[in-house]
Scaffold this active site. Sequence first.
Site, PDB file in Angstrom:
ATOM      1  CB  ALA A 350      -0.779  -5.215  -0.961  1.00 40.86           C
ATOM      2  CD  GLU A 386       2.175  -3.140  -0.861  1.00 41.37           C
ATOM      3  OE1 GLU A 386       2.823  -2.922  -1.907  1.00 41.37           O
ATOM      4  OE2 GLU A 386       2.370  -4.129  -0.132  1.00 41.37           O
TER       5      GLU A 386
END
Length: 918
Positions: A350, A386
Site C-alpha cells: 500500500a 498507512e
Amino acid sequence: MGRVYYVSKNVGLGMLVLATIALATIIALSIAYDKERAKNRGKPENEATDSTSMPTPLTTPSTPKEPWDHYRLPDSLVPVSYNVTLWPRLRPNADGMYLFTGYSAVIFSCVKETDLIIIHSNKLNLTNFYGHHAKLSGLGDATAPTIQKTWLVVKTHYLVLQLRSALAVGASYVLHTEFQGELADDLEGFYRSEYTEDGVKKVVATSQMQATYARKTFPCFDEPAMKAVFTVTIIHDQGTVALSNGREIGTADSVIDGMPLRVTTFEPTERMSTYLLAFIVSDFVNIQSTQNSNLLIRIWARRKAIEDRQGDYALNVTGPILQFYEHYYNATYPLSKSDQIALPDFNAGAMENWGLVTYRETALLYDPIMSSTGNKERITTVIAHELAHMWFGNLVTLQWWNDLWLNEGFASYVEYLGADYAEPTWNIKDQIILYDVHKVFAVDALASSHPLSRREEEVNTPAQISEMFNTISYSKGAAVLRMLSEFLTEPVFAKGLSSYLNTFAFGNTVYTDLWDHLQQAVKNTPGMHIPHTVHNIMNRWTLQMGFPVVTIDTRTGSITQKHFLLDPDSVVDRPSQFNYTWFVPIKWMKTGVEQQQHWLLQKTDAHIQMRVSGEDWVLANTNVSGYFRVNYDLDNWDRLLSLLNTNHQALSIINRAQIIDDAFNLARAKIINTTLALRTSKYLAKERDYIPWESALRNLDYYILMFDRTEVYGALQLYLKKQIQPLFEYFKTITANWTKVPTGHTDRYNQINAIGIACSMGVDGCRELIKSWYRQWMESPHHNPIHPNLKTTVYCSAIAFGGVEEWDFAWRMFKNATLASEAVRLRSAMACTKVPWLLNSYGRGSFSFSNLVNGITKRFSTDFELQELKKFKEDNLHVGFGSATLALEQAIEKTTANIKWVTENKAHVLKWFTEEST
C-alpha cells in the site's frame, strides 16, 4: 509505504522443487528482463539531450563538476505551489501507446542568487516554448530573466534552464511547462493498471510517486523537503471518476478536440511532499461514511467488489483507527477526506498518499465468506500502517531518505496499536515478536547488515533510495522504537510524539528532532529517570548495525554483552564509533516475579540480584521489550527447560517463543550447543499456543532446508511427527472433527500449523483429510468445502500429494477467481506441485528481485552452490543488481555460514533426532 508482503512458507517450500542450477538461470533471466524493460522505457542513464541536440560526452567523472551532475537539488530555489492539469488517455493511440498530457505551473521563490533553474523531469516529452522546454514569468514586481538555453539530463533526471541573468533573491517566479508522457504499465509514476471484468478489459490510470517517480508525471522539485501546495485538475473520459489528494470541488462536462470529456477540479492540498501525490482515473465506485460529521471516509474499488461487500470491513475499521491516532497523537486528522482505493495492479502492499491511500486489492478487500482470518488481519494492519503515516510522515516529513527508517519503522510499530484498538480481542500486539523482531534478527545478525540511519551523502541515487525500503528500515525500526516506548513508558513516549508532531506540522525534520521532544517529555515527567539522554541511548541502536547478545551468569550475577553474529567467523568491515556496545535496558524476572529494570551500560557488569541457586531461575528480556538476544549459564538453561517441560504456562506466550528463538540462533552462532537448542522443542507436545509453535517451526524449518536431502531427514520427520500429533488431535477435538472454526484468533493460525506440519510429517489421517476436502471441491467446483483459513495449506498440500489432475483444477479455479486473495492462494499453491514441468506453465509475472534471490538461496548449504552463487555475482558485476545488491551479498554470507554449520552439526543432529524420535 506499506510493506511488500512476500510469498508464504508453503510457497517457499514449493519453490524448492527447482533444481539448484536454476539459480543462475532464473536470476540472469530476471536481470535480462529488467534490462530489456529499462531499454524499452527510455534512454540509457548516461545519455543527455538538450534543445540544440548536442549530446553530453559519455563520461562519468568521479566527482560531479556541474550542479546538474549532482543527484540532490541545489538549495537556491524553494517551491511554493503548483497548478497541475493532467489528461490520461485510457485508450491506446494509433501506435498502440497509452499516453497522458499535462500542464504545470510551479511558483517558486529564490533564496540564493543563481542563474540556473534545475527541476526534476524524467521520461517526459516537453513542449517547446520558443525553442525552450519551459516558460518563465515573474510575480509581483519581479522580472523574469530571459532563458538562454534548456536541456534535459537523463542521468540525474533534470530539466535545466540556463538564464541570461540571475534571479533576484527574495523574488518569486512561475515556471510553466507542457508535457507528454507514457501511461505505461511499469507501476511507477502515473501509470496504467489493467484488469478484466465480465470479459471486458478495463484500464485505470493511477499513480505511485514514492520515492522518485513524481518527476515522471510532471516537472517538479521532487525531494521530500521541497514541500508545496498542489492545486490539481484532471481531464478524463465521461463515465469515469477522477480522484486526487484533495476533495473534489467541481466537475464539468466539456468537449476538447472534438471529444466529450469531464473536467474535475480539487481543493488545494495542504503543504506536502511530491512523493505523496496521487492521481487516479477509473470507473470504480465507492462506499462511504462520515466521522464527526465532517470527515468523509470512502472505500473505492471495482464495481463488482463493492457490490459483493468486499469494502465493508475496511470502511468499518478506518473510522476507529483514525480516532485512535487522533487521540494517540493528540492531533486531529489534518484533511477533509480519507479515500482508500483497491487497485488490481500495484507494486507495494500500500502507499500512504495523503488523503488518497492506494492498496493492493488483497490489502483492502475482505469477502466475509471467502476471505480468511489472515486476510482480515492483514487488511487491518495495513490500513493501520498507512493511516499512521497521515501524521507521522505526511504531516511531518523527514528531510531526506536516509532517515526513512524512522518513517517506516514508526508506522510498522504503531500499526499494532491501531489494529489492537480496532480489534481488541486479537491480542495482536504480541505478534510484533514474530512479524518484526524475530524476522529482522535474522538479517541484522549478518556482517553485511547496515545501520538504521545512514549519512545523507550515502543515499543519493534513485537506486540507493530504493534500497532503503528494506527489512532493517521497517522491522528493526519498529523493534527499536517499541523498545524506546517500553523503557520511556507509553504515556511519556506519546507525550513527546505529540509535541514533535504539533511543533513541526507541515514541515520537515531529522530524526534527532524526535529525540529532542522525547527528552523534553522525560524532563517534564516527575520521577522519570533514564541513565543517559534519549540521544545517547538511541544513537547506539541507530548509528551502528546489529544488536547484542546479553549473557547472564546466574552463578555469579555477572552480565556481559557482545555483538551477535550468526556466523561468528564472519568479518565485520563496518567500523562503529561505539565499538559495538549498546546501552541495553533489561527487564527481567526472578522465579516468576518481575524485578526492577536494569541497564547494561558497558561490555560487562554485575548485578547481584541475578545470582540465584537451587530451583530459582532468571528470565531476562520479559515481554521481549528489548532488541537483543539472551544467553544464560547452563544451570539456568536447565532450570528454564525444566520449567517448560513441567509448567510452561508459568512463562508468557511471547517469552516461550523468545526462549526457543534465542536458543536456536545462539546454537547457530556456536554460543551454545545445538542439542541444547533442540531441547527447547521437546515441550511442544504440550504447547497449544500459536506464537511459540510458530517460533519453533520457523527455526526447525532451517533444519528441514539443510537436511531434507540427507539421511538426517528421516529421523527429523519422525521427531516432528511425534511433537505435532498432540496438536493435530487437539484441534480435531475442539473443532468437532474439523467441522467448526476455533474461536480464538491465533488458534485459527495454529490450526493451520497443526494440519500443515502433520500432513508433511505423515501423521495418520491428515493426508486423507486433505485429499477428501480437495476431492469434494473438484467434484463440486461451485461449493468449496474448505474453510478460508485452511485454503492455503490444503491447496498446497493437495497439489503436492496429487498430480496433474489436481494442478489443472487449481489452474481453472485460478483463472475464474473473482477475489484477489483467492487468486493469490491458488497461484501460490500451484507452485507446491512435485511435478517439475508443471511449473513451466506460468505466464510472466512481476516479482521482487531481492525476494527471488532470498527464496531460492535460503537452502544453499554446499560448496558447489556457494561457488555458483559467487560465479553468478562475478559474471554479472558489469550489469549490477539494483535493489537486490544487498540481498545477494547476504545470500553469499548465509550460504557460507550454512556450509560451516552443516559440517559441524550434522552428526550431532542425526544422533539427537534418532534418540528423541523413538
